[in-house]
Design a protein around this motif. Structure first.
Motif, PDB file in Angstrom:
ATOM      1  N   ALA A  23      38.800  38.260  51.608  1.00  0.00           N
ATOM      2  CA  ALA A  23      39.072  39.448  50.791  1.00  0.00           C
ATOM      3  C   ALA A  23      40.452  39.349  50.141  1.00  0.00           C
ATOM      4  CB  ALA A  23      38.971  40.717  51.640  1.00  0.00           C
ATOM      5  N   ILE A  24      41.425  38.856  50.892  1.00  0.00           N
ATOM      6  CA  ILE A  24      42.774  38.674  50.344  1.00  0.00           C
ATOM      7  C   ILE A  24      42.752  37.648  49.228  1.00  0.00           C
ATOM      8  CG2 ILE A  24      45.079  37.788  50.888  1.00  0.00           C
ATOM      9  CD1 ILE A  24      44.690  39.106  53.698  1.00  0.00           C
ATOM     10  N   GLU A  25      42.038  36.554  49.440  1.00  0.00           N
ATOM     11  CA  GLU A  25      41.916  35.513  48.413  1.00  0.00           C
ATOM     12  C   GLU A  25      41.293  36.085  47.134  1.00  0.00           C
ATOM     13  OE1 GLU A  25      39.036  31.671  47.776  1.00  0.00           O
ATOM     14  OE2 GLU A  25      39.812  32.013  49.800  1.00  0.00           O
ATOM     15  N   ILE A  26      40.216  36.848  47.289  1.00  0.00           N
ATOM     16  CA  ILE A  26      39.528  37.446  46.136  1.00  0.00           C
ATOM     17  C   ILE A  26      40.434  38.465  45.454  1.00  0.00           C
ATOM     18  CG2 ILE A  26      37.586  38.918  45.452  1.00  0.00           C
ATOM     19  CD1 ILE A  26      36.004  37.529  47.781  1.00  0.00           C
ATOM     20  N   ALA A  27      41.092  39.310  46.230  1.00  0.00           N
ATOM     21  CA  ALA A  27      41.975  40.334  45.657  1.00  0.00           C
ATOM     22  C   ALA A  27      43.103  39.698  44.858  1.00  0.00           C
ATOM     23  CB  ALA A  27      42.540  41.229  46.763  1.00  0.00           C
ATOM     24  N   ASN A  28      43.700  38.659  45.413  1.00  0.00           N
ATOM     25  CA  ASN A  28      44.775  37.975  44.690  1.00  0.00           C
ATOM     26  C   ASN A  28      44.263  37.349  43.399  1.00  0.00           C
ATOM     27  OD1 ASN A  28      46.799  38.696  46.481  1.00  0.00           O
ATOM     28  ND2 ASN A  28      46.517  36.872  47.737  1.00  0.00           N
ATOM     29  N   SER A  29      43.048  36.824  43.438  1.00  0.00           N
ATOM     30  CA  SER A  29      42.449  36.250  42.240  1.00  0.00           C
ATOM     31  C   SER A  29      42.202  37.328  41.184  1.00  0.00           C
ATOM     32  CB  SER A  29      41.131  35.561  42.603  1.00  0.00           C
ATOM     33  OG  SER A  29      40.484  35.103  41.452  1.00  0.00           O
ATOM     34  N   LEU A  30      41.690  38.471  41.613  1.00  0.00           N
ATOM     35  CA  LEU A  30      41.440  39.573  40.674  1.00  0.00           C
ATOM     36  C   LEU A  30      42.744  40.073  40.062  1.00  0.00           C
ATOM     37  CD1 LEU A  30      38.691  41.593  42.566  1.00  0.00           C
ATOM     38  CD2 LEU A  30      38.410  40.257  40.472  1.00  0.00           C
ATOM     39  N   GLN A  31      43.788  40.140  40.879  1.00  0.00           N
ATOM     40  CA  GLN A  31      45.079  40.573  40.349  1.00  0.00           C
ATOM     41  C   GLN A  31      45.606  39.559  39.343  1.00  0.00           C
ATOM     42  OE1 GLN A  31      47.500  41.293  43.834  1.00  0.00           O
ATOM     43  NE2 GLN A  31      47.053  43.475  43.707  1.00  0.00           N
ATOM     44  N   GLY A  32      45.308  38.287  39.571  1.00  0.00           N
ATOM     45  CA  GLY A  32      45.718  37.249  38.640  1.00  0.00           C
ATOM     46  C   GLY A  32      44.998  37.360  37.307  1.00  0.00           C
ATOM     47  N   GLN A  33      43.848  38.029  37.330  1.00  0.00           N
ATOM     48  CA  GLN A  33      43.078  38.254  36.107  1.00  0.00           C
ATOM     49  C   GLN A  33      43.467  39.571  35.448  1.00  0.00           C
ATOM     50  OE1 GLN A  33      38.923  38.007  37.118  1.00  0.00           O
ATOM     51  NE2 GLN A  33      39.175  36.046  38.128  1.00  0.00           N
ATOM     52  N   TYR A  34      44.501  40.178  35.957  1.00  0.00           N
ATOM     53  CA  TYR A  34      45.064  41.409  35.392  1.00  0.00           C
ATOM     54  C   TYR A  34      44.099  42.589  35.443  1.00  0.00           C
ATOM     55  CZ  TYR A  34      48.488  38.068  33.850  1.00  0.00           C
ATOM     56  OH  TYR A  34      49.423  37.074  33.838  1.00  0.00           O
ATOM     57  N   VAL A  35      43.357  42.719  36.541  1.00  0.00           N
ATOM     58  CA  VAL A  35      42.567  43.920  36.770  1.00  0.00           C
ATOM     59  C   VAL A  35      43.574  45.003  37.141  1.00  0.00           C
ATOM     60  CG1 VAL A  35      40.776  45.003  38.158  1.00  0.00           C
ATOM     61  CG2 VAL A  35      40.567  42.597  37.509  1.00  0.00           C
ATOM     62  N   SER A  36      43.600  46.078  36.372  1.00  0.00           N
ATOM     63  CA  SER A  36      44.692  47.045  36.493  1.00  0.00           C
ATOM     64  C   SER A  36      44.544  48.048  37.638  1.00  0.00           C
ATOM     65  CB  SER A  36      44.872  47.799  35.175  1.00  0.00           C
ATOM     66  OG  SER A  36      43.689  48.503  34.874  1.00  0.00           O
ATOM     67  N   ASP A  37      43.338  48.415  38.008  1.00  0.00           N
ATOM     68  CA  ASP A  37      43.143  49.445  39.029  1.00  0.00           C
ATOM     69  C   ASP A  37      43.167  48.816  40.423  1.00  0.00           C
ATOM     70  OD1 ASP A  37      42.486  51.649  40.544  1.00  0.00           O
ATOM     71  OD2 ASP A  37      40.493  51.910  39.662  1.00  0.00           O
ATOM     72  N   GLN A  38      44.213  49.073  41.174  1.00  0.00           N
ATOM     73  CA  GLN A  38      44.383  48.468  42.495  1.00  0.00           C
ATOM     74  C   GLN A  38      43.277  48.879  43.458  1.00  0.00           C
ATOM     75  OE1 GLN A  38      48.287  48.929  44.057  1.00  0.00           O
ATOM     76  NE2 GLN A  38      47.909  47.646  45.809  1.00  0.00           N
ATOM     77  N   ARG A  39      42.823  50.122  43.372  1.00  0.00           N
ATOM     78  CA  ARG A  39      41.720  50.560  44.243  1.00  0.00           C
ATOM     79  C   ARG A  39      40.456  49.771  43.956  1.00  0.00           C
ATOM     80  NH1 ARG A  39      42.053  56.741  42.930  1.00  0.00           N
ATOM     81  NH2 ARG A  39      42.303  55.700  40.958  1.00  0.00           N
ATOM     82  N   GLU A  40      40.203  49.489  42.683  1.00  0.00           N
ATOM     83  CA  GLU A  40      39.031  48.697  42.305  1.00  0.00           C
ATOM     84  C   GLU A  40      39.160  47.269  42.831  1.00  0.00           C
ATOM     85  OE1 GLU A  40      36.726  47.094  38.320  1.00  0.00           O
ATOM     86  OE2 GLU A  40      38.201  48.696  38.113  1.00  0.00           O
ATOM     87  N   VAL A  41      40.352  46.707  42.735  1.00  0.00           N
ATOM     88  CA  VAL A  41      40.602  45.355  43.244  1.00  0.00           C
ATOM     89  C   VAL A  41      40.303  45.298  44.740  1.00  0.00           C
ATOM     90  CG1 VAL A  41      42.419  43.673  43.763  1.00  0.00           C
ATOM     91  CG2 VAL A  41      42.262  44.665  41.476  1.00  0.00           C
ATOM     92  N   ILE A  42      40.817  46.249  45.485  1.00  0.00           N
ATOM     93  CA  ILE A  42      40.629  46.272  46.933  1.00  0.00           C
ATOM     94  C   ILE A  42      39.159  46.462  47.287  1.00  0.00           C
ATOM     95  CG2 ILE A  42      41.153  47.549  49.057  1.00  0.00           C
ATOM     96  CD1 ILE A  42      43.942  48.138  47.725  1.00  0.00           C
ATOM     97  N   SER A  43      38.518  47.420  46.678  1.00  0.00           N
ATOM     98  CA  SER A  43      37.114  47.696  46.948  1.00  0.00           C
ATOM     99  C   SER A  43      36.229  46.501  46.615  1.00  0.00           C
ATOM    100  CB  SER A  43      36.674  48.921  46.143  1.00  0.00           C
ATOM    101  OG  SER A  43      35.302  49.142  46.282  1.00  0.00           O
ATOM    102  N   THR A  44      36.432  45.924  45.452  1.00  0.00           N
ATOM    103  CA  THR A  44      35.634  44.778  45.026  1.00  0.00           C
ATOM    104  C   THR A  44      35.855  43.586  45.940  1.00  0.00           C
ATOM    105  OG1 THR A  44      35.683  45.512  42.731  1.00  0.00           O
ATOM    106  CG2 THR A  44      35.178  43.188  43.111  1.00  0.00           C
ATOM    107  N   SER A  45      37.093  43.341  46.304  1.00  0.00           N
ATOM    108  CA  SER A  45      37.381  42.183  47.153  1.00  0.00           C
ATOM    109  C   SER A  45      36.747  42.337  48.537  1.00  0.00           C
ATOM    110  CB  SER A  45      38.884  41.949  47.262  1.00  0.00           C
ATOM    111  OG  SER A  45      39.518  43.008  47.938  1.00  0.00           O
ATOM    112  N   ILE A  46      36.766  43.532  49.093  1.00  0.00           N
ATOM    113  CA  ILE A  46      36.135  43.763  50.396  1.00  0.00           C
ATOM    114  C   ILE A  46      34.628  43.575  50.296  1.00  0.00           C
ATOM    115  CG2 ILE A  46      35.606  45.533  52.139  1.00  0.00           C
ATOM    116  CD1 ILE A  46      38.483  46.595  51.681  1.00  0.00           C
ATOM    117  N   GLN A  47      34.037  44.136  49.277  1.00  0.00           N
ATOM    118  CA  GLN A  47      32.594  44.012  49.081  1.00  0.00           C
ATOM    119  C   GLN A  47      32.188  42.551  48.912  1.00  0.00           C
ATOM    120  OE1 GLN A  47      31.172  46.005  45.577  1.00  0.00           O
ATOM    121  NE2 GLN A  47      29.082  46.047  46.296  1.00  0.00           N
ATOM    122  N   GLU A  48      32.908  41.811  48.095  1.00  0.00           N
ATOM    123  CA  GLU A  48      32.596  40.401  47.862  1.00  0.00           C
ATOM    124  C   GLU A  48      32.812  39.569  49.124  1.00  0.00           C
ATOM    125  OE1 GLU A  48      31.235  38.856  45.175  1.00  0.00           O
ATOM    126  OE2 GLU A  48      30.909  40.890  44.435  1.00  0.00           O
TER     127      GLU A  48
END
Length: 66
Positions: A23-48
């Protein structure tokens, strides 16, 4: 902000260590793609990460049954 095994969102606290790491790996990757909503990043990374864990479990279970 990038997360690590010792510094991660509280929502990831209850995840097993291997799933949390993914989840941390995915979240960091999403942040690197400039996904702006942190809650969405966290939720998506946990789900994935949970999906990744289920697939990994099913693959290992299938291998053991063959």
């Amino acid at each position: 902000m990038f997360w690590t095994q010792t510094h991660f969102p509280a929502a990831m606290r209850s995840l097993p260590p291997s799933v949390r790491a993914k989840a941390i790996e995915i979240a960091n990757s999403l942040q690197g793609q400039y996904v702006s909503d942190q809650r969405e990043v966290i939720s998506t990374s946990i789900q994935e990460a949970r999906s990744w864990s289920r697939r990994r479990f099913m693959e290992s279970a299938g291998t053991q049954l063959s």
